[in-house]
Design an enzyme around this catalytic site. Sequence first.
Site, mmCIF file in Angstrom:
data_model
loop_
_atom_site.group_PDB
_atom_site.id
_atom_site.type_symbol
_atom_site.label_atom_id
_atom_site.label_comp_id
_atom_site.label_asym_id
_atom_site.label_seq_id
_atom_site.Cartn_x
_atom_site.Cartn_y
_atom_site.Cartn_z
ATOM 1 N N GLU A 224 -83.240 1.011 -43.661
ATOM 2 C CA GLU A 224 -81.815 0.777 -43.437
ATOM 3 C C GLU A 224 -81.260 1.697 -42.364
ATOM 4 O O GLU A 224 -80.349 1.331 -41.603
ATOM 5 C CB GLU A 224 -81.040 0.929 -44.750
ATOM 6 C CG GLU A 224 -80.743 2.345 -45.196
ATOM 7 C CD GLU A 224 -81.935 3.076 -45.783
ATOM 8 O OE1 GLU A 224 -81.779 4.264 -46.121
ATOM 9 O OE2 GLU A 224 -83.017 2.458 -45.914
ATOM 10 N N ASP A 225 -81.815 2.920 -42.248
ATOM 11 C CA ASP A 225 -81.353 3.849 -41.217
ATOM 12 C C ASP A 225 -81.780 3.403 -39.826
ATOM 13 O O ASP A 225 -81.044 3.570 -38.852
ATOM 14 C CB ASP A 225 -81.849 5.264 -41.514
ATOM 15 C CG ASP A 225 -83.344 5.303 -41.799
ATOM 16 O OD1 ASP A 225 -83.974 4.232 -41.894
ATOM 17 O OD2 ASP A 225 -83.887 6.417 -41.938
ATOM 18 N N ASP B 20 -78.646 12.110 -47.546
ATOM 19 C CA ASP B 20 -79.561 11.844 -48.643
ATOM 20 C C ASP B 20 -79.495 12.993 -49.635
ATOM 21 O O ASP B 20 -79.102 14.115 -49.288
ATOM 22 C CB ASP B 20 -80.993 11.695 -48.123
ATOM 23 C CG ASP B 20 -81.247 10.315 -47.544
ATOM 24 O OD1 ASP B 20 -80.359 9.445 -47.678
ATOM 25 O OD2 ASP B 20 -82.329 10.110 -46.956
ATOM 26 N N GLU B 21 -79.923 12.727 -50.852
ATOM 27 C CA GLU B 21 -79.802 13.740 -51.897
ATOM 28 C C GLU B 21 -80.689 14.961 -51.663
ATOM 29 O O GLU B 21 -80.415 16.051 -52.174
ATOM 30 C CB GLU B 21 -80.144 13.135 -53.255
ATOM 31 C CG GLU B 21 -81.571 12.608 -53.363
ATOM 32 C CD GLU B 21 -81.859 11.993 -54.714
ATOM 33 O OE1 GLU B 21 -80.925 11.896 -55.518
ATOM 34 O OE2 GLU B 21 -83.025 11.598 -54.961
ATOM 35 N N ARG C 158 -57.939 -11.251 -31.985
ATOM 36 C CA ARG C 158 -58.164 -10.131 -31.087
ATOM 37 C C ARG C 158 -57.228 -10.209 -29.889
ATOM 38 O O ARG C 158 -57.042 -11.283 -29.333
ATOM 39 C CB ARG C 158 -59.608 -10.128 -30.582
ATOM 40 C CG ARG C 158 -60.656 -10.180 -31.669
ATOM 41 C CD ARG C 158 -61.972 -10.627 -31.091
ATOM 42 N NE ARG C 158 -63.029 -10.717 -32.067
ATOM 43 C CZ ARG C 158 -63.247 -11.749 -32.876
ATOM 44 N NH1 ARG C 158 -62.434 -12.802 -32.827
ATOM 45 N NH2 ARG C 158 -64.237 -11.769 -33.725
ATOM 46 N N ARG D 70 -75.505 1.727 -49.048
ATOM 47 C CA ARG D 70 -74.987 2.946 -48.426
ATOM 48 C C ARG D 70 -74.146 2.644 -47.194
ATOM 49 O O ARG D 70 -73.407 3.494 -46.714
ATOM 50 C CB ARG D 70 -76.126 3.898 -48.072
ATOM 51 C CG ARG D 70 -76.972 3.479 -46.878
ATOM 52 C CD ARG D 70 -78.116 4.455 -46.633
ATOM 53 N NE ARG D 70 -77.627 5.831 -46.554
ATOM 54 C CZ ARG D 70 -78.434 6.897 -46.667
ATOM 55 N NH1 ARG D 70 -79.735 6.735 -46.871
ATOM 56 N NH2 ARG D 70 -77.939 8.110 -46.554
#
Length: 737
Positions: free
Chosen positions: A643-644, A555-556, A431, A539
């Site tokens: 997970e969200d 989402d679907e 870095r 995802r």
Amino acid sequence: MQTRKKYIFITFFASWLLLFYFGGDQIKRLAFLSRKKAAVLKNWPRWTDRSLLKSFADPEELQSDGGHHKQSAKARRESRINIYKHSRCRMETCFDFSRCEKHGFKVFVYPVEREDPVSESYLKIITSIEESRYYTSNPEEACLFILNIDTLDRDHLSIQYVHNINNKIQGFPLWNDGQNHLIFNLYSGTWPNYTEDLGFDIGQAILAKASFYVENFRPGFDISIPLFSKEHPQKGGERGWLYQNSVPPKKKYMLAFKGKRYLTGIGSDTRNALHHIHNGKDIISLTTCKHGKDWEKHKDTRCDKDNSDYEKFDYQELLHNSTFCIIPRGRRLGSFRFLEALQAACIPVLLSNGWELPFSEVIDWSKSAIVGDERLLLQIPSTVRCLHSDKILAFQQQTQFLWEAYFSSVEKIVQTTLEIIKDRLFHRESRPKFVWNTLPGGLLALPEYSTHLGDFPFYHLQHGSSPSGKFTAFIRAVSPVVSLSQPILKLIQAVSRSQHCAQILVLWSCEKPPPPRGRWPQTAVPLTVIHGRRKVSDRFFPYSAIGTDAVLSLDEHTSLSTSEVDFAFVVWRSFPDRIVGFPMRSHFWDSSQSQWGYTSKWTNEFSMVLTAAAFYHRYYHSLFTNSLPAGLRSLVDQLSNCEDILMNFLVSAVTKLPPIKVTQKKQHQEAAPQQMPKSAAVSSGNLHFSQRQDCLNQFAAWFGYMPLVHSQLRLDPVLFKDQVSVLRKKYRHLEKP
């Protein structure tokens, strides 16, 4: 001419007589001093006018040869050689790079045995390493090794001093004269000299040490760390004390100090002189002699008054209300109050000559601290008064950044140490110093992702740049496609019509195979199906197919129009470091249960935007996968949930800011886990909600604090629902039913 010579001779002769008459005694003394190697030093004279000329020094101190702490340069050099036999060690000479080539940067901790005495602080260090992404339990994979022997306190008068370390480490087959080893130390030496002697031979090991003296510090090899107390939290840590409304930056007191005063010994000179700058108004400098068992034996005439004044001020109140805090050296160079001042946004004024400041290899301390000189104490008040308010505010803000980025917990101190070593080993992925000294800090800017600042979501504002003008739609599919009217097909058509869409990726996480290419809708942009592992964490994996800065996570079952997508993307380009999306959720503290609560109710504030329909920068995929511990990802995979929430935790922890909500026509409904049996369909919603609340508390426990930030802001297009012609509105379709 003869007369002139005569006058010159007379003048020279007269000058010689005067010199001999008035300076003869001094000449004799010079002759004596030239033979001082063969002579015995005499004691200081006992002044006959002692009653008229009061001495500032103790008689025993005058009789001595200058005290134990006044070592000669030769003595310091010999002491250094005894402590650091490999004083010329560099990474190139004392570190085996080949151990890091096959498995990368992996760290092995020697297993701690029951009989090994380990302090609470050292246990925090070991735990931080074992919970890090670099830990390995296999020594064959390791690049760096950490001893199971507590080396933090090397004061042999301490009850935590570990004896016979030399004998123990020589029996370790991996020791190899300390090569590729990292040793942590907070206290070295003991009364009266407090040298940096650790009491054992560190060999070729890297030393991560507090109170590092510059003469003993090996640049590019050793690491200076801060001195921290045993109460310092293992992870998380408290936030800094500076608030956004702390303007003007100058507080009640300009300069403050409250602490011990050493009457004798090393470190006493500076603290004994601090009373000279105290004015009782805007400069508060208080010391006390009342410490230690035998303080009354060394009591001087100032002690009673000092002790009385000392009790008139509260230390925490001074920290809160002082612009600058004096950080003098103690018995050792470092001090606990250094970290205390950083947290309090009290600009440190350092009076510790020869101290190698913590993480000086990467941190630019000139932007957050005043480095003074112990010998020029009286100049400090005028120096700090010369700083303008804007400079003071910049210093205060930098103290808060450094505190929260690198020092608020033992875990961050350990992580910073490891990342510095890693940057040395892999120069091409190191870095730049700008990253270490700018939000969000070096720990959150992964060089494995990129070394180009423009690839990160944090630095666009500083460089006047913008993220790319296209996005990648990323749709997670968990159900088979059996009908042309399924929501996922309509969603693909709506997203593909966006002028900003570059491609559509479908993450196929269904047991059944995906439909053939002809069954998918015809789109103007490429559509690619990626086969996942049927884990919800997939995802957020950093897929190489994602070629844009922006990711539209879907989402679907999500229902969005093209106008909604276009507007949300335009908003995201102004806030590329945040999550920008549609469905919102919030958290709250449930005092009756003493835990965090989760709510999906529509209220006037929120703290999360669900990734069922949200934009964010693709860098967060790398951070989610490579920075978070595997245990957290395994948890969400096991639950097929949360997970969200974890992604919201991560982004808020990085930015210290809330997500941004944009307007949406339809309310989003959270889908229950697909694998729930039909018999449990009634209770699946309650279970799903309960799991998310449990996740909220488990994530907060791992982070060590609650990073989510509430917001009451929603962004709508200009003229949204205004009483004007719909033809004048850019995003007119947002208002259609």
